[in-house]
Design an enzyme around this catalytic site. Structure first.
Site, mmCIF file in Angstrom:
data_model
loop_
_atom_site.group_PDB
_atom_site.id
_atom_site.type_symbol
_atom_site.label_atom_id
_atom_site.label_comp_id
_atom_site.label_asym_id
_atom_site.label_seq_id
_atom_site.Cartn_x
_atom_site.Cartn_y
_atom_site.Cartn_z
ATOM 1 N N GLY A 11 -41.362 29.037 -6.065
ATOM 2 C CA GLY A 11 -41.483 29.391 -7.480
ATOM 3 C C GLY A 11 -41.208 28.164 -8.342
ATOM 4 O O GLY A 11 -40.267 27.430 -8.085
ATOM 5 N N ARG A 74 -46.145 29.276 -2.523
ATOM 6 C CA ARG A 74 -45.260 29.816 -1.480
ATOM 7 C C ARG A 74 -46.116 29.838 -0.217
ATOM 8 O O ARG A 74 -47.100 30.571 -0.162
ATOM 9 C CB ARG A 74 -44.799 31.224 -1.836
ATOM 10 C CG ARG A 74 -43.949 31.285 -3.112
ATOM 11 C CD ARG A 74 -43.262 32.629 -3.221
ATOM 12 N NE ARG A 74 -42.684 32.842 -4.537
ATOM 13 C CZ ARG A 74 -41.500 32.381 -4.925
ATOM 14 N NH1 ARG A 74 -40.772 31.661 -4.099
ATOM 15 N NH2 ARG A 74 -41.031 32.634 -6.137
ATOM 16 N N GLY A 104 -36.657 25.827 -4.007
ATOM 17 C CA GLY A 104 -35.498 26.671 -3.747
ATOM 18 C C GLY A 104 -35.091 26.652 -2.280
ATOM 19 O O GLY A 104 -35.582 25.814 -1.503
ATOM 20 N N ASP A 105 -34.245 27.593 -1.885
ATOM 21 C CA ASP A 105 -33.697 27.546 -0.520
ATOM 22 C C ASP A 105 -34.774 27.645 0.568
ATOM 23 O O ASP A 105 -34.706 26.958 1.576
ATOM 24 C CB ASP A 105 -32.589 28.599 -0.319
ATOM 25 C CG ASP A 105 -33.032 30.006 -0.669
ATOM 26 O OD1 ASP A 105 -34.229 30.208 -0.900
ATOM 27 O OD2 ASP A 105 -32.177 30.904 -0.697
ATOM 28 N N GLY A 106 -35.807 28.454 0.331
ATOM 29 C CA GLY A 106 -36.868 28.600 1.329
ATOM 30 C C GLY A 106 -37.613 27.281 1.533
ATOM 31 O O GLY A 106 -37.861 26.857 2.668
ATOM 32 N N THR A 150 -34.999 25.807 -9.022
ATOM 33 C CA THR A 150 -35.153 27.276 -9.086
ATOM 34 C C THR A 150 -34.383 27.786 -10.289
ATOM 35 O O THR A 150 -33.306 27.259 -10.596
ATOM 36 C CB THR A 150 -34.631 27.973 -7.815
ATOM 37 O OG1 THR A 150 -34.541 29.392 -8.074
ATOM 38 C CG2 THR A 150 -33.251 27.513 -7.384
ATOM 39 N N ILE A 151 -34.929 28.804 -10.958
ATOM 40 C CA ILE A 151 -34.206 29.350 -12.120
ATOM 41 C C ILE A 151 -33.049 30.246 -11.681
ATOM 42 O O ILE A 151 -32.231 30.639 -12.497
ATOM 43 C CB ILE A 151 -35.132 30.169 -13.056
ATOM 44 C CG1 ILE A 151 -35.705 31.405 -12.335
ATOM 45 C CG2 ILE A 151 -36.235 29.297 -13.629
ATOM 46 C CD1 ILE A 151 -36.298 32.439 -13.275
ATOM 47 N N ASP A 152 -32.975 30.576 -10.392
ATOM 48 C CA ASP A 152 -32.013 31.598 -9.951
ATOM 49 C C ASP A 152 -30.555 31.131 -9.894
ATOM 50 O O ASP A 152 -29.641 31.944 -9.913
ATOM 51 C CB ASP A 152 -32.402 32.125 -8.560
ATOM 52 C CG ASP A 152 -33.765 32.804 -8.552
ATOM 53 O OD1 ASP A 152 -34.267 33.130 -9.646
ATOM 54 O OD2 ASP A 152 -34.325 33.002 -7.466
ATOM 55 N N ASP A 154 -29.002 30.065 -7.317
ATOM 56 C CA ASP A 154 -28.488 30.830 -6.176
ATOM 57 C C ASP A 154 -28.169 29.953 -4.975
ATOM 58 O O ASP A 154 -28.074 30.451 -3.863
ATOM 59 C CB ASP A 154 -29.534 31.888 -5.760
ATOM 60 C CG ASP A 154 -30.867 31.251 -5.367
ATOM 61 O OD1 ASP A 154 -31.067 30.054 -5.630
ATOM 62 O OD2 ASP A 154 -31.725 31.954 -4.808
ATOM 63 N N ARG A 196 -33.671 37.151 -8.249
ATOM 64 C CA ARG A 196 -33.775 37.610 -6.852
ATOM 65 C C ARG A 196 -32.483 38.315 -6.436
ATOM 66 O O ARG A 196 -32.191 39.370 -6.982
ATOM 67 C CB ARG A 196 -34.059 36.429 -5.929
ATOM 68 C CG ARG A 196 -34.979 36.777 -4.786
ATOM 69 C CD ARG A 196 -35.269 35.577 -3.930
ATOM 70 N NE ARG A 196 -36.305 34.758 -4.483
ATOM 71 C CZ ARG A 196 -37.578 34.802 -4.083
ATOM 72 N NH1 ARG A 196 -37.916 35.640 -3.134
ATOM 73 N NH2 ARG A 196 -38.488 34.039 -4.616
ATOM 74 N N ARG A 278 -35.252 51.928 -24.393
ATOM 75 C CA ARG A 278 -36.471 51.252 -23.947
ATOM 76 C C ARG A 278 -36.106 50.230 -22.860
ATOM 77 O O ARG A 278 -34.997 49.677 -22.862
ATOM 78 C CB ARG A 278 -37.139 50.491 -25.096
ATOM 79 C CG ARG A 278 -37.709 51.361 -26.192
ATOM 80 C CD ARG A 278 -38.966 52.108 -25.713
ATOM 81 N NE ARG A 278 -39.596 52.859 -26.797
ATOM 82 C CZ ARG A 278 -39.265 54.097 -27.173
ATOM 83 N NH1 ARG A 278 -38.289 54.744 -26.538
ATOM 84 N NH2 ARG A 278 -39.906 54.686 -28.161
ATOM 85 N N VAL A 285 -41.967 35.135 -18.004
ATOM 86 C CA VAL A 285 -41.665 34.445 -19.274
ATOM 87 C C VAL A 285 -40.449 33.546 -19.071
ATOM 88 O O VAL A 285 -40.369 32.439 -19.599
ATOM 89 C CB VAL A 285 -41.372 35.501 -20.374
ATOM 90 C CG1 VAL A 285 -40.708 34.884 -21.585
ATOM 91 C CG2 VAL A 285 -42.650 36.207 -20.768
ATOM 92 N N ARG A 287 -39.625 31.858 -16.536
ATOM 93 C CA ARG A 287 -39.899 30.631 -15.784
ATOM 94 C C ARG A 287 -40.792 29.675 -16.565
ATOM 95 O O ARG A 287 -41.094 28.581 -16.092
ATOM 96 C CB ARG A 287 -40.583 30.978 -14.450
ATOM 97 C CG ARG A 287 -39.656 31.572 -13.445
ATOM 98 C CD ARG A 287 -39.882 31.085 -12.027
ATOM 99 N NE ARG A 287 -41.222 30.947 -11.577
ATOM 100 C CZ ARG A 287 -41.793 31.679 -10.590
ATOM 101 N NH1 ARG A 287 -41.086 32.618 -9.994
ATOM 102 N NH2 ARG A 287 -43.011 31.449 -10.196
HETATM 103 O O1 F6P Z 1 -36.981 32.386 -7.173
HETATM 104 C C1 F6P Z 1 -37.451 32.373 -8.463
HETATM 105 C C2 F6P Z 1 -38.026 33.699 -8.858
HETATM 106 O O2 F6P Z 1 -38.485 33.617 -10.189
HETATM 107 C C3 F6P Z 1 -37.101 34.898 -8.690
HETATM 108 O O3 F6P Z 1 -36.183 35.004 -9.742
HETATM 109 C C4 F6P Z 1 -38.097 36.029 -8.615
HETATM 110 O O4 F6P Z 1 -37.557 37.097 -7.903
HETATM 111 C C5 F6P Z 1 -39.242 35.416 -7.872
HETATM 112 O O5 F6P Z 1 -39.124 34.010 -8.045
HETATM 113 C C6 F6P Z 1 -40.618 35.824 -8.331
HETATM 114 O O6 F6P Z 1 -41.548 35.269 -7.473
HETATM 115 P P1 F6P Z 1 -43.099 35.131 -7.769
HETATM 116 O O7 F6P Z 1 -43.268 34.082 -8.830
HETATM 117 O O8 F6P Z 1 -43.687 34.709 -6.474
HETATM 118 O O9 F6P Z 1 -43.563 36.449 -8.255
#
Ligand code: F6P
Length: 363
Positions: A11, A74, A104-106, A150-152, A154, A196, A278, A285, A287
């Site tokens: 991502g 990916r 990211g980690d992957g 990564t924005i996470d 994590d 995630r 709601r 958005v 990212r």
């Molecule tokens: O790892 C970054 C991330 O934006 C997660 O927060 C989210 O779960 C995932 O990637 C979304 O992945 P994709 O862009 O493949 O839909």
């Protein structure tokens, strides 16, 4: 005149371009040949026009852009033996023995595997005649350095990852916009944010927006959370509060490990409390958009450290990852960090929340 390749993978995240810019400029300044690998590991497997040499000017005017100008993906194929064979061959044919991966980690696990399998794959390529004996001997090692994009936020072992700060800014802009309409209509908004299996973005959003409640995977609420939520929100409504904000991490779970969804929360608010509610799912958005000053600086500093580090690695050294702690850029053993990622995933699966928090540690 060493060959250094850079790839952005998984991502995307804001600040990846700032990292690319610094890698190219510092690398060229130090006399290296810098190569872009386009479209993530898929481009490494495909080779040809996906691997191009970088010039000084090719990174002009990208520091302010979100995403990654060299593309990302990916890639499942990269995890396969066939993907590794093609990747190693393409690197050898370009004379590349240094690889910087931003992801990211992957993606960083993939880079570590490539390094670990390098010699075996070289042998196979020589046996099948795809590379010569001279090529095998000349390019008998790969130096690997990772940057965590990564924005996470994590990744165990670092305070911050490239992109997280910008994503948080994007979320806050959205909350500012939501609050005015929530106020007008006396509504409760349930805001789902990314991350995630990590609750960092949700937690920081809640802290910076005066949210009424937050759900994160690392610290699930007590099982009677619907009653607690009802009590909190009905009390503040009674005192005249016109709007409420409930922040939900996309990976939120309860103490039994069952997902807590935005729809479930909405149902509690509407049916148990009789309030108007709601759901807003922010999605990608978060990212997008221009990176914050913090991410541009973090990415530039870490990228400069990555170039120096990759050139200083010895053939037998293990891959490293660039982190930040107390605003100091640090180099850590990538494999140790990846092992902690795995431990974290297992602890979450086994609902060992104290262990999860301990492993999250620095962030
Ligand atoms: O790892 C970054 C991330 O934006 C997660 O927060 C989210 O779960 C995932 O990637 C979304 O992945 P994709 O862009 O493949 O839909």
């Amino acid at each position: 005149n060493q060959g250094v390749a850079v790839v952005t993978s998984g991502g995307d995240s804001q600040g990846m371009n700032a990292a690319l810019r610094a890698i190219v400029r510092i690398g060229l300044y130090l006399g290296c040949k810098i190569f872009y690998i386009r479209e993530g590991y898929e481009g490494l497997i495909a080779g040809n026009e996906n691997i191009t040499e970088a010039t000084w000017n090719s990174v002009s005017s990208i520091i302010q852009k979100g995403g990654t100008v060299i593309g990302s993906a990916r890639s499942e194929r990269f995890m396969t033996p066939e993907g590794k064979l093609k990747s190693v061959k393409n690197l050898v044919k370009r004379g590349i023995t240094n690889l910087i991966v931003i992801g990211g980690d992957g993606s960083l696990t993939g880079a570590m595997d490539l390094k670990n399998q390098w010699s075996d794959v070289l042998n196979q390529l020589e046996k099948s005649g795809e590379i010569s004996k001279e090529e095998k001997e000349r390019y008998n090692y790969l130096n690997v350095v990772g940057l965590i994009g990564t924005i996470d936020n994590d990744f165990p072992g670092t305070n911050m990852t490239i992109g997280t700060d910008s994503a948080l800014h994007r979320i806050l802009e959205a909350v500012n916009a939501l609050e005015s309409t929530a106020y007008s209509h006396r509504r409760t908004f349930i805001l789902e944010v990314m991350g995630r299996h990590c609750g960092y973005l949700a937690l920081k959003t809640a802290m910076t927006t005066e949210a009424d409640y937050v759900f994160v995977p690392e610290m699930p609420p007590p099982l009677n959370w619907p009653a607690i939520l009802k009590d909190k929100i009905t009390t503040s409504t009674r005192y005249g509060k016109r709007l409420h904000l409930i922040v939900l991490a996309e990976g939120a779970i309860d103490l039994n490990g069952n997902p807590i969804t935005a729809l479930m929360v909405k149902k509690i608010v509407t049916e148990n409390m009789g309030l108007d509610a709601r759901i807003t799912v922010l999605g990608h958005v978060q990212r997008g958009g221009s990176p914050s000053a913090y991410d541009r600086i973090l990415a530039s500093r870490q990228a400069a450290a990555a170039v120096v580090a990759v050139l200083e690695l010895k053939p037998d050294d293990r891959p490293i990852v660039v982190t930040v702690e107390s605003n100091e850029i640090k180099l850590m053993d990538l494999q140790t960090c990846i092992e902690n990622v795995k431990k974290l995933q297992i602890a979450l699966k086994n609902l060992e929340f104290n262990k999860v928090l301990e492993l999250r540690g620095k962030s």
